[in-house]
Design a protein around this motif. Structure first.
Motif, PDB file in Angstrom:
ATOM      1  N   VAL A   1       9.543   5.668   1.638  1.00  0.00           N
ATOM      2  CA  VAL A   1      10.339   4.877   2.589  1.00  0.00           C
ATOM      3  C   VAL A   1       9.482   4.025   3.523  1.00  0.00           C
ATOM      4  N   ILE A   2       8.203   3.869   3.204  1.00  0.00           N
ATOM      5  CA  ILE A   2       7.337   3.037   4.035  1.00  0.00           C
ATOM      6  C   ILE A   2       7.915   1.620   4.132  1.00  0.00           C
ATOM      7  N   GLY A   3       8.069   1.141   5.350  1.00  0.00           N
ATOM      8  CA  GLY A   3       8.550  -0.213   5.571  1.00  0.00           C
ATOM      9  C   GLY A   3      10.057  -0.380   5.520  1.00  0.00           C
TER      10      GLY A   3
ATOM     11  N   CYS B   1       0.840  -1.203   0.000  1.00  0.00           N
ATOM     12  CA  CYS B   1       0.000   0.000   0.000  1.00  0.00           C
ATOM     13  C   CYS B   1       0.873   1.250   0.000  1.00  0.00           C
ATOM     14  N   GLY B   2       1.537   1.476  -1.093  1.00  0.00           N
ATOM     15  CA  GLY B   2       2.427   2.626  -1.271  1.00  0.00           C
ATOM     16  C   GLY B   2       3.238   2.426  -2.534  1.00  0.00           C
ATOM     17  N   GLN B   3       4.239   3.292  -2.719  1.00  0.00           N
ATOM     18  CA  GLN B   3       5.124   3.154  -3.869  1.00  0.00           C
ATOM     19  C   GLN B   3       6.122   2.035  -3.612  1.00  0.00           C
TER      20      GLN B   3
ATOM     21  N   PRO C   1       2.173  -2.579  -6.356  1.00  0.00           N
ATOM     22  CA  PRO C   1       1.619  -1.459  -5.586  1.00  0.00           C
ATOM     23  C   PRO C   1       0.102  -1.557  -5.577  1.00  0.00           C
ATOM     24  N   ILE C   2      -0.502  -0.990  -4.560  1.00  0.00           N
ATOM     25  CA  ILE C   2      -1.954  -1.067  -4.399  1.00  0.00           C
ATOM     26  C   ILE C   2      -2.692  -0.500  -5.607  1.00  0.00           C
ATOM     27  N   LYS C   3      -2.099   0.486  -6.258  1.00  0.00           N
ATOM     28  CA  LYS C   3      -2.779   1.118  -7.391  1.00  0.00           C
ATOM     29  C   LYS C   3      -2.952   0.153  -8.571  1.00  0.00           C
TER      30      LYS C   3
ATOM     31  N   GLN D   1      11.970  -3.837  -3.127  1.00  0.00           N
ATOM     32  CA  GLN D   1      10.825  -4.566  -3.674  1.00  0.00           C
ATOM     33  C   GLN D   1      10.968  -4.760  -5.183  1.00  0.00           C
ATOM     34  N   ILE D   2      11.501  -3.751  -5.844  1.00  0.00           N
ATOM     35  CA  ILE D   2      11.733  -3.872  -7.289  1.00  0.00           C
ATOM     36  C   ILE D   2      12.761  -4.962  -7.566  1.00  0.00           C
TER      37      ILE D   2
END
Length: 490
Positions: free
Chosen positions: A422-424, A243-245, A262-264, A250-251
């Motif tokens: 920078v989430i997580g 739920c974020g960029q 991503p959630i989008k 992750q990439i």
């Protein structure tokens, strides 16, 4: 905790009345079970028959736990160049002995000294040793005795200072290669939760919802990504919805075959194709997205894990949505809460608590990992932030609005990572600016009195809790917050 002579310990147990012996243990802050004392007697007896040097029994820490981590060792002896660990068992399979000693060596190796790990099994009176190649072998007591004799003890050393809890907090995003190579261990609590979740998810197919809740630094992201890894090994397909960029880690994982989106983008994926879905940082999901995901998981007879910290919201609408309440209301939800015992730097954690509420009074044991700077000129503050050593500091900026310019954009370069980016994640050193629009309310809480699209106080909390080891607080034209920081750091 004080170190003790283990010959003294077993003789005290043999000769002292129970109330007096308990006082003796309390003096050394030792918690040891009667059965463990009996195992220890066997070890001491084996050494006693060989040794003419009473010093081999001295300077042991009994039942030592690494601060904040809770990892416990039966016997530890710290030398200037080596550490000796001995575990005590009445009976135990060799495979379990090996697993424990490998884990022990990992935790102790962070001190930077050679680690010797042993297990004494009292039922068979056998001493096991973990070789450097991780092979478990039986050795005689003379081998251990010689190591103890050669160990040079520094009696002035404070062993709590040897351990940095943040060394054990491996991030799948910032330590991606370590994560992929399994160069990490979970805490006992994380392991227990992982085992329960995996057992639950591998039962015959049915609708299952799970939530994993934990505050910043408790390792919830590592836990759910580890669960994803373990279930992938047994061919259980999963999709991680972030739920974020997506961040660089992750990439990188995506490039190695991980299903992370991503959630989008989630509407482009058929959730029914996966054995289970993980929604990470779920506190930021929109209500209609949450409802849609829940409906689709139910319709496909699937499973879903929600991982989140309800305090880590960044926009006012996220707080008003109260996603925590919506997730908690899911029928038959199974909830796991990670300990509030933060596994990151305790000094920084306590500083954060008092920074965000002027009414809190927490004594900081040390302030050596927190730097404080003050500028009254925006350009000078920006120059300072721009020229910080990039190998030491990750400068984090507030996420700007897409609809107009905001004050904080004047002192942070566009190239710096935003709160949403920078989430997580965690970084060894984090630098964060605090401008003149931050202030304390009547209730002592920190708030932002300027104009901003996203919640500035929430973003400050998000950014500051990314620090694992070092924090650099850069205050710009704000005497009130400067005074609060100085009173805390005095």
């Amino acid at each position: 905790m004080k170190h003790i002579n283990i010959l003294s310990l077993v003789q005290a147990n043999t000769s002292l009345a129970s109330p007096v012996f308990n006082q003796f243990l309390a003096h050394y802050d030792i918690k040891i079970k009667p059965a463990e004392i009996e195992d220890l007697k066997g070890l001491v007896g084996g050494l006693y028959d060989l040794s003419g040097d009473a010093n081999v029994f001295s300077a042991f820490y009994v039942g030592y736990q690494i601060p904040q981590i809770g990892k416990e060792f039966d016997l530890l002896r710290f030398g200037r160049d080596k550490i000796i660990n001995v575990e005590l068992k009445k009976t135990c399979p060799e495979e379990k002995i090996k697993d424990q000693l490998v884990r022990n060596r990992y935790y102790l190796s962070c001190v930077g000294r050679y680690v010797y790990c042993f297990t004494y099994v009292s039922d068979v009176m056998v001493l096991y040793y973990l070789r450097e190649d991780s092979c478990l072998v039986k050795v005689d007591f003379g081998f251990l005795r010689d190591l103890l004799v050669s160990q040079e003890i520094n009696h002035e050393e404070v062993i709590d200072d040897l351990f940095d809890p943040s060394d054990y907090l491996v991030s799948p995003f910032n330590s991606t290669q370590k994560f992929l190579r399994d160069e990490y261990f979970l805490t006992h609590q994380q392991e227990e939760i992982r085992s329960r979740i995996i057992r639950y998810l591998t039962l015959p197919k049915m609708v299952r919802f799970i939530s994993v809740i934990g505050s910043a630094g408790t390792g919830k992201t590592l836990l759910v990504y580890d669960i994803s890894k373990q279930l992938s090994k047994i061919k259980r397909t999963n999709l991680i919805i972030h739920c974020g960029q997506l961040n660089d880690g992750q990439i990188a994982l995506r490039g190695m075959g991980w299903n992370i989106i991503p959630i989008k983008s989630y509407l482009s994926y058929d959730l029914a194709k996966y054995d289970f879905v993980i929604v990470d940082e779920a506190q930021r999901v929109r209500p209609h997205q949450l409802k849609d995901i829940v409906d689709k998981v139910q319709a496909s007879n699937g499973s879903c894990i929600f991982s989140y910290d309800k305090l880590q919201t960044l926009a006012s609408w996220e707080e008003r949505s109260d996603i925590d309440a919506s997730i908690s209301g899911i029928r038959n939800l199974v909830v796991y809460k990670l300990s509030e015992k933060i596994r990151t730097n305790k000094e920084i954690a306590n500083f954060i608590r008092v920074l965000f509420n002027s009414g809190r009074n927490i004594q900081l044991s040390s302030t050596s990992n927190i730097e404080l700077s003050y500028f009254n000129n925006l350009e000078d503050a920006k120059y300072y932030l721009d020229t910080l050593n990039e190998s030491k500091w990750e400068v984090l900026r507030f996420t700007p609005s897409q609809y107009g310019n905001e004050h904080h954009e004047k002192y942070c370069a566009v190239a710096k990572k935003t709160s949403h980016r920078v989430i997580g994640q965690e970084f060894d050193g984090v630098a964060i600016p605090i401008d003149q629009y931050f202030s304390y309310g009547a209730d002592g809480g920190l708030y932002y009195k300027g104009a901003a699209y996203y919640n500035m106080t929430k973003m400050l909390f998000q950014n500051i809790t990314r620090a694992r080891k070092r924090l650099n607080v850069v205050i710009i034209g704000n005497e009130e917050v400067l005074g609060r920081c100085m009173s805390v750091l005095r």
